[in-house]
Design a protein around this motif. Structure first.
Motif, PDB file in Angstrom:
ATOM      1  N   ARG A  74       0.818  -1.329  -0.232  1.00 20.02           N
ATOM      2  CA  ARG A  74      -0.035   0.234   0.140  1.00 20.02           C
ATOM      3  C   ARG A  74       0.612   1.312  -0.041  1.00 20.02           C
ATOM      4  O   ARG A  74       0.307   2.200  -0.306  1.00 20.02           O
ATOM      5  CB  ARG A  74      -0.959  -0.021   1.367  1.00 20.02           C
ATOM      6  CG  ARG A  74      -0.215  -0.006   2.657  1.00 20.02           C
ATOM      7  CD  ARG A  74      -1.289  -0.013   3.679  1.00 20.02           C
ATOM      8  NE  ARG A  74      -0.662   0.275   4.963  1.00 20.02           N
ATOM      9  CZ  ARG A  74      -1.108   1.178   5.734  1.00 20.02           C
ATOM     10  NH1 ARG A  74      -1.996   1.897   5.532  1.00 20.02           N
ATOM     11  NH2 ARG A  74      -0.396   1.089   6.837  1.00 20.02           N
ATOM     12  N   ASN A  75       1.883   1.119   0.612  1.00 19.32           N
ATOM     13  CA  ASN A  75       2.916   2.599   0.521  1.00 19.32           C
ATOM     14  C   ASN A  75       3.815   2.488  -0.441  1.00 19.32           C
ATOM     15  O   ASN A  75       4.978   2.797  -0.362  1.00 19.32           O
ATOM     16  CB  ASN A  75       3.664   2.478   1.851  1.00 19.32           C
ATOM     17  CG  ASN A  75       2.680   2.988   3.099  1.00 19.32           C
ATOM     18  OD1 ASN A  75       1.852   3.793   2.797  1.00 19.32           O
ATOM     19  ND2 ASN A  75       2.651   2.389   4.105  1.00 19.32           N
ATOM     20  N   TYR A  76       3.500   2.023  -1.544  1.00 18.81           N
ATOM     21  CA  TYR A  76       4.310   2.132  -3.005  1.00 18.81           C
ATOM     22  C   TYR A  76       4.927   3.358  -3.169  1.00 18.81           C
ATOM     23  O   TYR A  76       6.251   3.224  -3.371  1.00 18.81           O
ATOM     24  CB  TYR A  76       3.337   1.388  -4.096  1.00 18.81           C
ATOM     25  CG  TYR A  76       4.039   2.016  -5.292  1.00 18.81           C
ATOM     26  CD1 TYR A  76       5.106   1.192  -5.852  1.00 18.81           C
ATOM     27  CD2 TYR A  76       3.504   2.864  -6.185  1.00 18.81           C
ATOM     28  CE1 TYR A  76       5.691   1.207  -7.242  1.00 18.81           C
ATOM     29  CE2 TYR A  76       4.047   3.232  -7.253  1.00 18.81           C
ATOM     30  CZ  TYR A  76       4.982   2.527  -7.956  1.00 18.81           C
ATOM     31  OH  TYR A  76       5.683   2.953  -9.053  1.00 18.81           O
ATOM     32  N   ARG A  77       4.152   4.619  -3.027  1.00 18.55           N
ATOM     33  CA  ARG A  77       4.437   5.659  -3.484  1.00 18.55           C
ATOM     34  C   ARG A  77       5.646   6.113  -2.223  1.00 18.55           C
ATOM     35  O   ARG A  77       6.596   7.103  -2.847  1.00 18.55           O
ATOM     36  CB  ARG A  77       3.537   6.761  -3.617  1.00 18.55           C
ATOM     37  CG  ARG A  77       2.435   6.339  -4.862  1.00 18.55           C
ATOM     38  CD  ARG A  77       1.664   7.592  -5.018  1.00 18.55           C
ATOM     39  NE  ARG A  77       0.936   7.173  -6.313  1.00 18.55           N
ATOM     40  CZ  ARG A  77      -0.228   6.746  -6.655  1.00 18.55           C
ATOM     41  NH1 ARG A  77      -0.785   6.061  -5.552  1.00 18.55           N
ATOM     42  NH2 ARG A  77      -0.935   6.512  -7.651  1.00 18.55           N
ATOM     43  N   ILE A  78       5.436   5.895  -1.306  1.00 18.67           N
ATOM     44  CA  ILE A  78       6.517   6.257  -0.470  1.00 18.67           C
ATOM     45  C   ILE A  78       8.012   5.682  -0.551  1.00 18.67           C
ATOM     46  O   ILE A  78       9.060   6.242  -0.815  1.00 18.67           O
ATOM     47  CB  ILE A  78       6.322   6.151   1.019  1.00 18.67           C
ATOM     48  CG1 ILE A  78       4.874   6.534   1.553  1.00 18.67           C
ATOM     49  CG2 ILE A  78       7.336   6.697   2.061  1.00 18.67           C
ATOM     50  CD1 ILE A  78       4.559   6.368   2.845  1.00 18.67           C
ATOM     51  N   ILE A  79       7.616   4.110  -0.938  1.00 19.65           N
ATOM     52  CA  ILE A  79       9.016   3.376  -1.339  1.00 19.65           C
ATOM     53  C   ILE A  79       9.539   4.164  -2.677  1.00 19.65           C
ATOM     54  O   ILE A  79      10.913   4.556  -2.569  1.00 19.65           O
ATOM     55  CB  ILE A  79       8.730   2.116  -1.660  1.00 19.65           C
ATOM     56  CG1 ILE A  79       8.328   1.377  -0.149  1.00 19.65           C
ATOM     57  CG2 ILE A  79       9.920   1.435  -2.066  1.00 19.65           C
ATOM     58  CD1 ILE A  79       7.404   0.137  -0.479  1.00 19.65           C
ATOM     59  N   LYS A  80       8.923   4.410  -3.677  1.00 15.41           N
ATOM     60  CA  LYS A  80       9.471   4.867  -4.752  1.00 15.41           C
ATOM     61  C   LYS A  80      10.021   6.557  -4.643  1.00 15.41           C
ATOM     62  O   LYS A  80      11.129   6.837  -4.956  1.00 15.41           O
ATOM     63  CB  LYS A  80       8.238   5.374  -5.827  1.00 15.41           C
ATOM     64  CG  LYS A  80       7.839   4.051  -6.512  1.00 15.41           C
ATOM     65  CD  LYS A  80       8.831   3.381  -7.296  1.00 15.41           C
ATOM     66  CE  LYS A  80       9.420   3.773  -8.631  1.00 15.41           C
ATOM     67  NZ  LYS A  80      10.233   3.107  -9.244  1.00 15.41           N
ATOM     68  N   GLY A  81       9.275   7.067  -3.591  1.00 11.74           N
ATOM     69  CA  GLY A  81       9.740   8.608  -3.261  1.00 11.74           C
ATOM     70  C   GLY A  81      11.169   8.384  -2.636  1.00 11.74           C
ATOM     71  O   GLY A  81      11.972   9.317  -2.308  1.00 11.74           O
ATOM     72  N   MET A  82      11.453   7.438  -1.827  1.00 12.88           N
ATOM     73  CA  MET A  82      12.647   7.160  -1.105  1.00 12.88           C
ATOM     74  C   MET A  82      13.954   6.599  -2.031  1.00 12.88           C
ATOM     75  O   MET A  82      15.036   6.838  -1.911  1.00 12.88           O
ATOM     76  CB  MET A  82      12.510   6.249   0.164  1.00 12.88           C
ATOM     77  CG  MET A  82      11.571   6.910   1.135  1.00 12.88           C
ATOM     78  SD  MET A  82      11.438   5.996   2.496  1.00 12.88           S
ATOM     79  CE  MET A  82      13.019   5.697   3.197  1.00 12.88           C
ATOM     80  N   PHE A  83      13.493   5.660  -2.775  1.00 13.12           N
ATOM     81  CA  PHE A  83      14.445   4.892  -3.634  1.00 13.12           C
ATOM     82  C   PHE A  83      14.560   5.121  -5.194  1.00 13.12           C
ATOM     83  O   PHE A  83      15.966   4.949  -5.375  1.00 13.12           O
ATOM     84  CB  PHE A  83      14.102   3.247  -3.624  1.00 13.12           C
ATOM     85  CG  PHE A  83      14.155   2.643  -1.991  1.00 13.12           C
ATOM     86  CD1 PHE A  83      15.418   1.804  -2.063  1.00 13.12           C
ATOM     87  CD2 PHE A  83      13.734   2.799  -1.125  1.00 13.12           C
ATOM     88  CE1 PHE A  83      15.623   1.254  -0.932  1.00 13.12           C
ATOM     89  CE2 PHE A  83      13.627   2.380   0.112  1.00 13.12           C
ATOM     90  CZ  PHE A  83      14.677   1.414   0.218  1.00 13.12           C
ATOM     91  N   GLU A  84      13.669   5.745  -5.619  1.00 11.36           N
ATOM     92  CA  GLU A  84      14.040   6.085  -7.039  1.00 11.36           C
ATOM     93  C   GLU A  84      15.251   7.156  -7.205  1.00 11.36           C
ATOM     94  O   GLU A  84      15.423   7.857  -6.409  1.00 11.36           O
ATOM     95  CB  GLU A  84      12.832   6.742  -7.630  1.00 11.36           C
ATOM     96  CG  GLU A  84      12.557   8.128  -7.223  1.00 11.36           C
ATOM     97  CD  GLU A  84      11.648   8.950  -8.199  1.00 11.36           C
ATOM     98  OE1 GLU A  84      11.080   8.200  -9.193  1.00 11.36           O
ATOM     99  OE2 GLU A  84      11.453  10.082  -7.859  1.00 11.36           O
ATOM    100  N   LYS A  85      16.012   6.661  -8.620  1.00 13.40           N
ATOM    101  CA  LYS A  85      16.808   8.020  -8.912  1.00 13.40           C
ATOM    102  C   LYS A  85      16.005   8.481 -10.138  1.00 13.40           C
ATOM    103  O   LYS A  85      15.707   8.044 -10.981  1.00 13.40           O
ATOM    104  CB  LYS A  85      18.204   7.388  -9.504  1.00 13.40           C
ATOM    105  CG  LYS A  85      18.894   6.601  -8.529  1.00 13.40           C
ATOM    106  CD  LYS A  85      20.084   5.806  -9.036  1.00 13.40           C
ATOM    107  CE  LYS A  85      19.852   4.572  -9.674  1.00 13.40           C
ATOM    108  NZ  LYS A  85      21.216   3.808  -9.987  1.00 13.40           N
TER     109      LYS A  85
END
Length: 852
Positions: free
Chosen positions: A448-459
């Motif tokens: 459910r917190n997919y967008r937080i993960i992307k916001g933390m890990f993406e380049k």
């Protein structure tokens, strides 16, 4: 015309006089409702009218408690304490029937964020949840002072419309995001108030002394800490946020005195791409309620310019990846009780009134849009799972093989942000790295917190706009300098997930070989190795550092930077020293090895390749330079490394008593007299270490403390830029903050503890240094293609390539260490903290021939 001017002036003065001479609740409160006389007014509790004095935090909390005791619409909860021990409180406001059933309402509301459960709940019958937060910057006090009025209104206002609104909403009122900073500023403003308020901007009231009240105890900007949660104020608040997952969060700020009032949305092109389009549409719709409220009281305002919704560490942007809508309010600041401005005399009560009215307009918007906001929240999490299905990356796996504490601290942030993560079920290999169940973490994106993960890990290196209100890149595994891999559908399957980590625990090391009568060694790879070294030195234990590799029993190779602790001739007995080594292994997550012979392979333990270390005696220069950078150094040394540091005002650099320190740290340029500068140079020449970061690097070079040559960037021609875009054009020449790859010379003492040449660094600003001709004078250089994540224009990027990140030069018998980037950025840049610690511990032992 002159008569009209005079008449206007008389009217203006009359209004201004009335606003101060007859200041009471009638100046603020709507008159279309009645007020319950049994509810205490602010003055009845705190002893003065709202806006007459700046509220102190103790009185603010006292009033909130008084309201909760008097009103059946309110309850109050202490959610934690600040660094200085002040209470953080949340006031929960709703209809009495709702408060009687508040746990069920909260639980049902949070279930909307679980896609497989959300459809079981009827949003038509659920209250909307609003988090009203105030003054995260302590010297932006109109928000906290307005919270007095908002709380009173919510407790005392009466009528059918109020009753309906209470039934359909739950309000979480946070009266002061930053209690320590608010206390610092309110004390300043109140201590300078006269019987006759002086509106002259030059009066001392309007110019706080360094570091000001904006920040918390350690001089951190708490409005940049919502995602990394490195400060207790943030952790306490984020816990409450996730307990409720509010639909709207308000973030009441202040800006320059000559401005008016701002509310979001910000600049459309500067919204983070992960944020759904619907979020900004809802923000704009809510903005219509703010506009109506400010129109009704004749207040000027602006929107959709100046500010943005890009960096997720800000309070107004953090909700955007959590299924809510964040609203930034920026009120022109009186910075005291009344100050002349471009819009007339700006009085403190007026700033409070605007904040109060937009708090009420937020409530009106939430009630009007209740079902729409709840549906958006439910759909947000459903769409998150769909976005995860469409994402080419399926999971992230990370570790820090030789430093479990560093990997733990990233996992700890994931835990705080309610992100699910797991141990691998078996050994996994990617790009010649092995990830083991005992040292690695897997973060699947389909949650459910997919967008937080992307916001933390993406380049991210491509952007719609080149301007940013804050930083443009912050990729967390790079910030922690971890070994990690983005797992595609080819790499990833659910069978790779082992146990879900429900009880994250700090890693512990051990002492291998038991008690020794000869020596102990531990490597410098561990994040807390400097803390262990300082503990030993503070205890009077002699320690040395290995400048060459060596091999111990069992062919165990020890890296450069390994700490040697001889047993003989110490102040502790063999047993006492063993007990201390046991304690260090547990508290500092270090593996310690007992050696029973000095006959090691490579260099032996009695070799001159082992250099004796001295206990650091550190002065951190304050009242000049960047308070943020200085606070980050103070926080690192004090809270993590448990090392005392003297905060030394820069004007004392001309005194002989600086000889008690062997290390001085400067975070920016200083305004020193010739005598002070010469005294500082003399101090370095006596054999001490001077460390400068970011802008202090160029200051040291300009003032003859280092031979560094700075790279001067040519300004791009603005001849064809429209007049109203000149400011934006100039800002676009600045590096706003991102992640860049550097390369270390691992044999150099400045690189001790690093086991890979590549080191991601955080860079902000345009300070660039030409590399030295001598190889070992450049322990750190940017790579040929350094950009990893963030925005930078091509001329800056081309110039940055192969420039220095670290330089060390000799000055007499001492060393000057120049750290071009900030190794301690916002306390979550764990990967480069060791550069600061290496400069402190190993600066004195760097060979003079390599320090040029």
């Amino acid at each position: 015309m002159e008569r009209m001017r005079s008449l206007f002036l008389l009217i203006f003065l009359a209004i201004s006089f009335q606003a101060t001479a007859q200041l009471d609740l009638s100046y603020y409160l709507p008159q279309n409702v009645s007020y319950n006389p049994s509810i205490p007014t602010p003055k009845e509790v705190i002893g003065h009218e709202v806006g007459e004095w700046h509220i102190t935090h103790d009185k603010l909390v006292y009033y909130m408690k008084a309201l909760a005791a008097a009103s059946d619409r309110m309850s109050i909860q202490e959610i934690g304490t600040t660094h200085e021990g002040r209470q953080q409180v949340i006031v929960t406001v709703s209809h009495p029937n709702n408060l009687a059933n508040i746990d069920k309402l909260r639980s049902d509301h949070v279930w909307l964020t679980y896609p497989n459960e959300a459809d079981k709940f009827d949003v038509e019958k659920m209250p909307v949840v609003i988090y009203m937060g105030h003054s995260i910057h302590g010297n932006e006090p109109s928000g906290a002072n307005a919270s007095l009025l908002t709380a009173y209104y919510l407790a005392a206002a009466q009528g059918p419309a109020i009753d309906n609104a209470l039934r359909n909403s739950v309000i979480l009122l946070d009266p002061a995001y930053n209690p320590d900073g608010l206390t610092r500023f309110s004390t300043w403003a109140n201590m300078h108030k006269g019987k006759v308020v002086n509106t002259d901007p030059s009066d001392r009231e309007y110019s706080e002394v360094w570091p000001g009240g904006r920040t918390n105890h350690y001089w951190f900007d708490l409005n940049r800490d919502w995602l990394p949660v490195q400060q207790p104020e943030s952790r306490n608040r984020i816990t409450q946020y996730h307990l409720w997952k509010p639909n709207i969060l308000t973030d009441h700020h202040e800006m320059g005195t000559n401005s008016t009032f701002f509310f979001q949305p910000g600049v459309p092109e500067r919204t983070h791409p992960i944020t759904p389009k619907e979020n900004q549409e809802l923000t704009a719709k809510i903005g219509e309620f703010h506009a109506a409220a400010l129109d009704s009281i004749g207040s000027l305002y602006f929107t959709a310019e100046g500010y943005d919704d890009f960096y997720y560490g800000k309070g107004s942007t953090f909700p955007d990846i959590n299924g809510g809508v964040g609203i930034l309010f920026e009120q022109a600041s009186s910075r005291g009780h009344a100050q002349e401005s471009a819009n007339g005399v700006l009085r403190f009560p007026f700033t409070i009134k605007n904040q109060f009215n937009t708090a009420l307009s937020t409530w009106r918007a939430a009630i009007s849009m209740r079902v729409e906001l709840l549906e958006y929240q439910r759909d947000f999490y459903k769409k998150a799972l769909k976005a995860a299905d469409d994402d080419a990356t399926k999971a992230y796996i990370f570790k820090a093989e030789k430093d479990p504490a560093r990997a733990y601290h990233l996992a700890d942030i994931l835990n705080e942000q309610e992100i699910d993560f797991y141990k691998p079920s078996r050994k996994l290999s990617f790009n010649e790295e092995e990830y083991l169940p005992e040292n690695s973490y897997i973060v699947p994106l389909k949650q459910r917190n997919y967008r937080i993960i992307k916001g933390m890990f993406e380049k991210r290196t491509e952007f719609q706009d080149s301007l940013f209100y804050d930083i443009s890149g912050w990729t967390y595994p790079l910030a922690f300098n971890l070994e990690y891999h983005e797992m595609s559908s080819r790499d990833y399957s659910r069978s790779q997930l082992g146990d879900k980590i429900e009880d994250l625990r700090f890693p512990q090391g051990q002492v291998y070989g038991g008690q020794s009568n000869y020596a102990y060694v531990f490597e410098w790879h561990g994040y807390y190795a400097p803390r262990a070294a300082y503990k030993l030195l503070e205890s009077g234990i002699r320690i040395k550092v290995a400048t060459s590799k060596f091999t111990g029993p069992g062919d165990r190779e020890f890296d450069r930077g390994t700490i040697l602790v001889p047993v003989a001739n110490q102040s502790l007995t063999e047993r006492e020293l063993f007990q201390q080594m046991l304690e260090i292994s547990q508290t500092d997550a270090l593996n310690i090895y007992a050696l029973n012979s000095g006959l090691t392979a490579g260099v032996t333990l009695g070799s001159n390749s082992f250099e004796a270390l001295k206990k650091p005696e550190i002065a951190l220069i304050v009242e000049g330079g960047s308070s943020y950078d200085a606070g980050e150094v103070w926080h690192l040394l004090d809270t993590r490394m448990k090392m005392p540091v003297t905060k030394l005002p820069y004007d004392r650099l001309g005194r002989n008593d600086i000889d008690r320190y062997n290390t001085i740290i400067i975070s920016g340029g200083l305004n020193l007299s010739k005598g002070q500068l010469e005294n500082l140079k003399s101090w370095v020449q006596k054999g001490n270490t001077l460390i400068g970061t970011t802008s202090a690097v160029s200051w040291m070079a300009r003032n003859g403390l280092s031979p560094l040559k700075m790279i001067e960037m040519e300004s791009l021609d603005a001849a064809e830029v429209p007049y109203d875009m000149i400011s934006n054009h100039q800002r676009a020449q600045y590096i706003p903050g991102g992640v860049y790859m550097s390369k270390l010379e691992l044999s150099h003492p400045m690189a001790f503890g690093y086991y890979r040449e590549e080191l991601p660094t955080f860079r902000r600003g345009n300070v660039m240094v030409l590399p030295a001709d001598e190889m070992y004078a450049n322990p750190g250089l940017y790579t040929e293609k350094p950009l990893l994540s963030g925005w930078i224009n091509k001329p800056n990027l081309d110039t940055l390539a192969n420039s220095s990140t670290i330089r060390v030069n000799a000055l007499g018998g001492g060393k000057v260490v120049s750290l071009v980037d900030n190794p301690n950025f916002r306390a979550f840049w764990f990967g480069t903290n060791k550069l600061m610690m290496n400069a402190i511990f190993f600066g004195p032992i760097i060979n003079r021939s390599a320090a040029k």
